[in-house]
Motif scaffolding. Structure first.
Motif, PDB file in Angstrom:
ATOM      1  N   ARG A   1       0.854  -1.195   0.000  1.00 32.11           N
ATOM      2  CA  ARG A   1       0.000   0.000   0.000  1.00 32.11           C
ATOM      3  C   ARG A   1       0.887   1.241   0.000  1.00 32.11           C
ATOM      4  O   ARG A   1       1.767   1.374   0.860  1.00 32.11           O
ATOM      5  CB  ARG A   1      -0.918  -0.017   1.223  1.00 32.11           C
ATOM      6  N   PRO A   2       0.657   2.170  -0.903  1.00 29.89           N
ATOM      7  CA  PRO A   2       1.594   3.290  -1.060  1.00 29.89           C
ATOM      8  C   PRO A   2       1.479   4.374  -0.001  1.00 29.89           C
ATOM      9  O   PRO A   2       2.430   5.124   0.225  1.00 29.89           O
ATOM     10  CB  PRO A   2       1.225   3.839  -2.437  1.00 29.89           C
ATOM     11  N   GLY A   3       0.314   4.488   0.625  1.00 32.68           N
ATOM     12  CA  GLY A   3       0.129   5.542   1.617  1.00 32.68           C
ATOM     13  C   GLY A   3       0.314   6.922   1.010  1.00 32.68           C
ATOM     14  O   GLY A   3      -0.213   7.233  -0.068  1.00 32.68           O
ATOM     15  N   GLU A   4       1.109   7.750   1.670  1.00 29.55           N
ATOM     16  CA  GLU A   4       1.302   9.129   1.218  1.00 29.55           C
ATOM     17  C   GLU A   4       2.125   9.216  -0.064  1.00 29.55           C
ATOM     18  O   GLU A   4       2.194  10.274  -0.698  1.00 29.55           O
ATOM     19  CB  GLU A   4       1.984   9.938   2.324  1.00 29.55           C
ATOM     20  N   LEU A   5       2.755   8.117  -0.460  1.00 28.34           N
ATOM     21  CA  LEU A   5       3.601   8.123  -1.662  1.00 28.34           C
ATOM     22  C   LEU A   5       2.810   7.902  -2.946  1.00 28.34           C
ATOM     23  O   LEU A   5       3.379   7.932  -4.034  1.00 28.34           O
ATOM     24  CB  LEU A   5       4.674   7.035  -1.552  1.00 28.34           C
ATOM     25  N   GLU A   6       1.516   7.651  -2.847  1.00 27.32           N
ATOM     26  CA  GLU A   6       0.745   7.222  -4.015  1.00 27.32           C
ATOM     27  C   GLU A   6       0.849   8.205  -5.177  1.00 27.32           C
ATOM     28  O   GLU A   6       1.122   7.819  -6.318  1.00 27.32           O
ATOM     29  CB  GLU A   6      -0.721   7.016  -3.639  1.00 27.32           C
ATOM     30  N   ALA A   7       0.651   9.484  -4.924  1.00 25.92           N
ATOM     31  CA  ALA A   7       0.673  10.470  -6.014  1.00 25.92           C
ATOM     32  C   ALA A   7       2.047  10.517  -6.680  1.00 25.92           C
ATOM     33  O   ALA A   7       2.161  10.558  -7.917  1.00 25.92           O
ATOM     34  CB  ALA A   7       0.282  11.846  -5.481  1.00 25.92           C
ATOM     35  N   GLU A   8       3.095  10.503  -5.873  1.00 27.39           N
ATOM     36  CA  GLU A   8       4.453  10.554  -6.422  1.00 27.39           C
ATOM     37  C   GLU A   8       4.753   9.313  -7.259  1.00 27.39           C
ATOM     38  O   GLU A   8       5.337   9.412  -8.352  1.00 27.39           O
ATOM     39  CB  GLU A   8       5.459  10.671  -5.278  1.00 27.39           C
ATOM     40  N   LEU A   9       4.344   8.140  -6.762  1.00 28.60           N
ATOM     41  CA  LEU A   9       4.607   6.892  -7.483  1.00 28.60           C
ATOM     42  C   LEU A   9       3.797   6.826  -8.773  1.00 28.60           C
ATOM     43  O   LEU A   9       4.288   6.359  -9.803  1.00 28.60           O
ATOM     44  CB  LEU A   9       4.296   5.698  -6.582  1.00 28.60           C
ATOM     45  N   ASN A  10       2.557   7.291  -8.712  1.00 26.15           N
ATOM     46  CA  ASN A  10       1.735   7.327  -9.926  1.00 26.15           C
ATOM     47  C   ASN A  10       2.383   8.213 -10.984  1.00 26.15           C
ATOM     48  O   ASN A  10       2.445   7.865 -12.171  1.00 26.15           O
ATOM     49  CB  ASN A  10       0.339   7.835  -9.618  1.00 26.15           C
ATOM     50  N   LYS A  11       2.870   9.359 -10.559  1.00 21.17           N
ATOM     51  CA  LYS A  11       3.504  10.293 -11.493  1.00 21.17           C
ATOM     52  C   LYS A  11       4.759   9.679 -12.110  1.00 21.17           C
ATOM     53  O   LYS A  11       5.091   9.939 -13.275  1.00 21.17           O
ATOM     54  CB  LYS A  11       3.840  11.581 -10.760  1.00 21.17           C
ATOM     55  N   ALA A  12       5.432   8.810 -11.322  1.00 18.60           N
ATOM     56  CA  ALA A  12       6.661   8.173 -11.811  1.00 18.60           C
ATOM     57  C   ALA A  12       6.382   6.996 -12.731  1.00 18.60           C
ATOM     58  O   ALA A  12       7.305   6.475 -13.346  1.00 18.60           O
ATOM     59  CB  ALA A  12       7.512   7.720 -10.631  1.00 18.60           C
ATOM     60  N   GLY A  13       5.121   6.550 -12.803  1.00 16.61           N
ATOM     61  CA  GLY A  13       4.799   5.469 -13.728  1.00 16.61           C
ATOM     62  C   GLY A  13       4.141   4.257 -13.127  1.00 16.61           C
ATOM     63  O   GLY A  13       3.794   3.315 -13.853  1.00 16.61           O
ATOM     64  N   VAL A  14       3.944   4.220 -11.811  1.00 14.45           N
ATOM     65  CA  VAL A  14       3.267   3.073 -11.187  1.00 14.45           C
ATOM     66  C   VAL A  14       1.770   3.170 -11.488  1.00 14.45           C
ATOM     67  O   VAL A  14       1.123   4.166 -11.133  1.00 14.45           O
ATOM     68  CB  VAL A  14       3.505   3.036  -9.664  1.00 14.45           C
ATOM     69  N   THR A  15       1.230   2.152 -12.131  1.00 16.92           N
ATOM     70  CA  THR A  15      -0.175   2.201 -12.545  1.00 16.92           C
ATOM     71  C   THR A  15      -1.102   1.409 -11.644  1.00 16.92           C
ATOM     72  O   THR A  15      -2.317   1.554 -11.740  1.00 16.92           O
ATOM     73  CB  THR A  15      -0.319   1.664 -13.979  1.00 16.92           C
ATOM     74  N   SER A  16      -0.547   0.545 -10.780  1.00 15.54           N
ATOM     75  CA  SER A  16      -1.422  -0.274  -9.935  1.00 15.54           C
ATOM     76  C   SER A  16      -0.660  -0.718  -8.699  1.00 15.54           C
ATOM     77  O   SER A  16       0.575  -0.860  -8.724  1.00 15.54           O
ATOM     78  CB  SER A  16      -1.922  -1.494 -10.713  1.00 15.54           C
ATOM     79  N   PHE A  17      -1.406  -0.930  -7.618  1.00 14.47           N
ATOM     80  CA  PHE A  17      -0.830  -1.395  -6.364  1.00 14.47           C
ATOM     81  C   PHE A  17      -1.534  -2.694  -5.969  1.00 14.47           C
ATOM     82  O   PHE A  17      -2.770  -2.773  -6.005  1.00 14.47           O
ATOM     83  CB  PHE A  17      -1.008  -0.340  -5.268  1.00 14.47           C
ATOM     84  N   ILE A  18      -0.766  -3.718  -5.600  1.00 14.23           N
ATOM     85  CA  ILE A  18      -1.343  -4.990  -5.173  1.00 14.23           C
ATOM     86  C   ILE A  18      -0.987  -5.209  -3.711  1.00 14.23           C
ATOM     87  O   ILE A  18       0.137  -4.935  -3.287  1.00 14.23           O
ATOM     88  CB  ILE A  18      -0.844  -6.168  -6.030  1.00 14.23           C
ATOM     89  N   SER A  19      -1.957  -5.671  -2.936  1.00 16.59           N
ATOM     90  CA  SER A  19      -1.715  -5.879  -1.511  1.00 16.59           C
ATOM     91  C   SER A  19      -2.657  -6.949  -0.992  1.00 16.59           C
ATOM     92  O   SER A  19      -3.635  -7.330  -1.656  1.00 16.59           O
ATOM     93  CB  SER A  19      -1.926  -4.574  -0.739  1.00 16.59           C
ATOM     94  N   ALA A  20      -2.362  -7.451   0.197  1.00 16.34           N
ATOM     95  CA  ALA A  20      -3.201  -8.465   0.826  1.00 16.34           C
ATOM     96  C   ALA A  20      -4.614  -7.926   0.996  1.00 16.34           C
ATOM     97  O   ALA A  20      -4.810  -6.772   1.386  1.00 16.34           O
ATOM     98  CB  ALA A  20      -2.610  -8.857   2.173  1.00 16.34           C
ATOM     99  N   GLY A  21      -5.595  -8.759   0.696  1.00 19.71           N
ATOM    100  CA  GLY A  21      -6.990  -8.359   0.804  1.00 19.71           C
ATOM    101  C   GLY A  21      -7.571  -7.818  -0.474  1.00 19.71           C
ATOM    102  O   GLY A  21      -8.782  -7.618  -0.574  1.00 19.71           O
ATOM    103  N   GLY A  22      -6.723  -7.573  -1.484  1.00 18.31           N
ATOM    104  CA  GLY A  22      -7.223  -7.109  -2.764  1.00 18.31           C
ATOM    105  C   GLY A  22      -7.834  -8.244  -3.567  1.00 18.31           C
ATOM    106  O   GLY A  22      -7.659  -9.424  -3.260  1.00 18.31           O
ATOM    107  N   ASP A  23      -8.558  -7.895  -4.610  1.00 21.15           N
ATOM    108  CA  ASP A  23      -9.206  -8.886  -5.465  1.00 21.15           C
ATOM    109  C   ASP A  23      -8.162  -9.505  -6.393  1.00 21.15           C
ATOM    110  O   ASP A  23      -7.748  -8.898  -7.388  1.00 21.15           O
ATOM    111  CB  ASP A  23     -10.322  -8.223  -6.276  1.00 21.15           C
ATOM    112  N   ALA A  24      -7.738 -10.710  -6.069  1.00 23.04           N
ATOM    113  CA  ALA A  24      -6.677 -11.364  -6.836  1.00 23.04           C
ATOM    114  C   ALA A  24      -7.131 -11.701  -8.245  1.00 23.04           C
ATOM    115  O   ALA A  24      -6.343 -11.591  -9.195  1.00 23.04           O
ATOM    116  CB  ALA A  24      -6.217 -12.626  -6.111  1.00 23.04           C
TER     117      ALA A  24
END
Length: 659
Positions: free
Chosen positions: A623-646
């Motif tokens: 889970r990216p937390g506060e980094l989400e916007a920065e990571l998205n801008k850098a090219g991360v398009t999706s985040f996978i974590s426990a509890g998500g729809d596999a």
């Protein structure tokens, strides 16, 4: 005179009895403020609370099996070629089974295969060498079930056996067939007349039954909870009671004509409680009818919906848990699904393992030596009573659907009420499977994309054939005379009756919980070269191992290869140039960043930007937390974590990897 000891276990008196309050206080210390209800209290599919600890309960008198001792070890006979079926039957009987279940072609339980018997000679060949008066026989509900019953009766007559000395459960279940196939051979009153005529003909020959099966399997395979399964099977039995009573049977005769089939699943607590609750509920139904209660005849089958086609060896564990649960719960007989059943017609080895699952629990664990092992256990007693309440409510709900001359279960099937209810329950369970809150070992968790294949029999499904002669109306047929004609060699067609317009309903689907993952695995396996997800690890191996393992487990559940290696650590950080070079060499289209939260903050954006520039679609594990916007801008398009729809994540991963 010496006084009696304080208890049967006097040495226990040396220890103080712990109080519930003391245990709760100790638990609160461990929880450190966490919510007790969320952490330690579970809920079943029916909303029943499952406590972490129960106090001992006083065992109550409850209905047990009518025949004490060992349960009967059953094996399914479903090979379409008579001689091959005969070899398998004899191997089962010589290997420890004492019951055979005849699954004729068209039976839902035959899964596209099934015995083919166009006359009594073919059925005789399938059972050649089997001493019918020394074993038990049961017929799986199937289209033309009345004809199958008459054929078996004709075989008994042909062999010169005394019908009252042959234990046969004829398995007539037109309501179950409506649920499975969506069609009824005639109107409900006509079905009742046909059932009554067939039972009278078989009884006149000396057969003692049971003749009718109230079968829960169609509902369980469509997603039913424990209470829904109990409600459906009891509503079915009540419908048959009323139908036979309307045809002149006494309630005692109608009651004795009915047996039950329940499913043993992989939750041992709920399965044991469900079987115990079924006997209590059937006793209550009998008492409500003014009958002196008799034990239900209860056959068990391990769950089809829990089987997996991937890593099928884990099915051995599932079958063992289910077998244990059915035995402790009080089944009269049991068939274990062979561990390869989801892949095709099981071979002799898989059938032997299925038999031995029961035999080990009977011969070595001696489960049968205690009539009700769960008696007095607080958890089982509480769950049993809770399921009785929920199951009775489900039964009343179905009975309330009655109308237009139809009993509640039929009216609910015809209107779609049952289908809708089961679909909703299946959707909830499917979500739990997709998010891996209900993990499936070997499929959604700990998959093995290099697993070796297992063998099944290479047998074509039997061809459907049309009757070779004109069919008579059912009212023109003498069931007793038909038995004699079949015994003399008349073909199956002679006992068929001309179709009449009957009820129609949406058929209940037969689903396995693992199927969504298996579809993805099949797509990946069919590729000329298995698609690869590049696991882009950040920092030292100790920092990325946990998330790299999580990502690999997720992607391999969809059949995608996700090797991680030793990483690209350099001076306490990551050699991004080496990481990008490795990605380019891998040929992957999808890259998944895996590292610690600190690594994501320090170099996650730089690594994502470099991978994206190299042509990768970039995901991140965690889970990216506060980094989400920065990571998205850098090219991360999706985040996978426990509890998500596999399933959803893997479907998107497939779309990227297969481009």
């Amino acid at each position: 005179m010496n006084s009696a000891p304080a208890s049967d276990l006097p040495f226990m008196d040396a220890f103080p009895a712990p109080a519930q309050e003391a245990w709760r206080a100790a638990v609160e210390k461990v929880l450190k403020g966490a919510d007790f209800e969320k952490k330690l209290v579970g809920r079943t599919a029916d909303g029943i609370r499952v406590e972490p600890l129960y106090e001992a309960a006083a065992p109550a008198l409850r209905p047990l099996r009518g025949e004490p001792g060992r349960w009967h070890v059953a094996a399914r006979l479903d090979h379409p070629e008579p001689r091959e079926a005969q070899k398998l039957a004899l191997a089962d009987l010589e290997g420890g089974a004492d019951s055979l279940i005849l699954s004729f072609a068209g039976a839902r339980a035959a899964r596209g295969h099934g015995l083919v018997a166009d006359d009594v000679a073919a059925l005789d060949a399938s059972l050649d060498g089997a001493m019918l008066d020394l074993i038990r026989l049961r017929i799986d509900p199937a289209p033309q079930g009345r004809v199958n019953a008459l054929l078996l009766a004709a075989l008994v007559e042909k062999r010169g056996l005394a019908p009252d000395g042959v234990a046969v459960d004829f398995g007539l279940d037109p309501i179950g067939l409506l649920a499975s196939t969506g069609t009824f051979a005639a109107s409900w009153p006509e079905i009742g007349r046909r059932l009554a005529a067939t039972i009278r003909a078989l009884r006149a020959r000396g057969f003692t039954g049971p003749f009718i099966a109230a079968d829960a399997r169609p509902y369980h395979e469509a997603g039913a909870s424990e209470a829904q399964e109990l409600g459906a099977v009891l509503a079915t039995a009540i419908a048959y009671l009323r139908a036979l009573q309307a045809e002149g049977f006494s309630l005692e005769e109608a009651r004795d004509a009915i047996s039950f089939v329940l499913v043993a699943d992989t939750d041992e607590f709920l399965t044991i409680a469900k079987f115990r609750a079924a006997r209590l509920l059937w006793q209550r139904v009998q008492e409500a009818c003014g009958l002196s209660p008799k034990p239900m005849v209860l056959h068990a089958e391990t769950a089809w919906r829990s089987l997996t086609g991937r890593d099928p060896w884990v099915n051995l564990l599932r079958g063992t848990i289910a077998t244990f649960s059915a035995g402790v719960g009080g089944a009269d007989s049991l068939v274990v699904q062979p561990f390869t059943a989801a892949l095709g017609l099981p071979d002799a080895f898989a059938r032997r393992i299925a038999r031995n699952t029961q035999l080990v629990l009977l011969e070595e664990a001696n489960l049968w030596r205690v009539a009700d092992p769960a008696a007095g256990a607080g958890s089982f007693e509480a769950l049993t009573l809770a399921l009785c309440e929920k199951g009775w409510g489900a039964l009343q709900g179905l009975e309330g659907e009655a109308g237009n001359g139809l009993p509640g279960i039929l009216s609910a099937l015809a209107s779609g009420a049952i289908q809708s209810s089961l679909a909703g329950q299946h959707a909830l369970r499917s979500k739990a499977v997709a998010t891996r809150r209900e993990p499936i070992t070997g499929t959604s968790e700990f998959p093995n994309i290099k697993e070796a294949s297992v063998s099944v029999l290479d047998v074509a499904a039997p061809a459907r054939r049309k009757p070779a002669q004109p069919l008579r109306k059912a009212s023109e047929q003498d069931q007793g005379k038909l038995i004699g004609e079949l015994a003399a060699g008349a073909p199956r067609d002679a006992a068929l009756s001309a179709p009449e317009d009957g009820l129609h309903a949406e058929p209940l689907p037969s689903r396995r919980l693992a199927e969504p993952f298996e579809v993805l695995r099949d797509q990946a396996d069919a590729a000329a070269q298995r698609p690869v997800v590049f696991v882009a690890t950040l920092g030292p191996i100790a920092d990325f191992t946990a998330r790299a393992g999580f990502a690999r487990n997720l992607f391999e559940a969809g059949g995608l290869s996700a090797p991680s290696g030793d990483g690209f650590a350099k001076n306490g950080g990551t050699d991004v140039a080496a990481l990008v070079a490795a990605y380019t060499a891998s040929g992957a289209r999808l890259a998944c960043l895996c590292g610690s939260d600190a690594a994501y903050a320090a170099e996650g954006a730089a690594a994502a930007r470099a991978l994206s520039t190299a042509g990768a679609t970039v995901w991140l594990a965690g889970r990216p937390g506060e980094l989400e916007a920065e990571l998205n801008k850098a090219g991360v398009t999706s985040f996978i974590s426990a509890g998500g729809d596999a399933i959803e994540a893997l479907t998107r991963a497939h779309a990227i990897a297969f481009v």
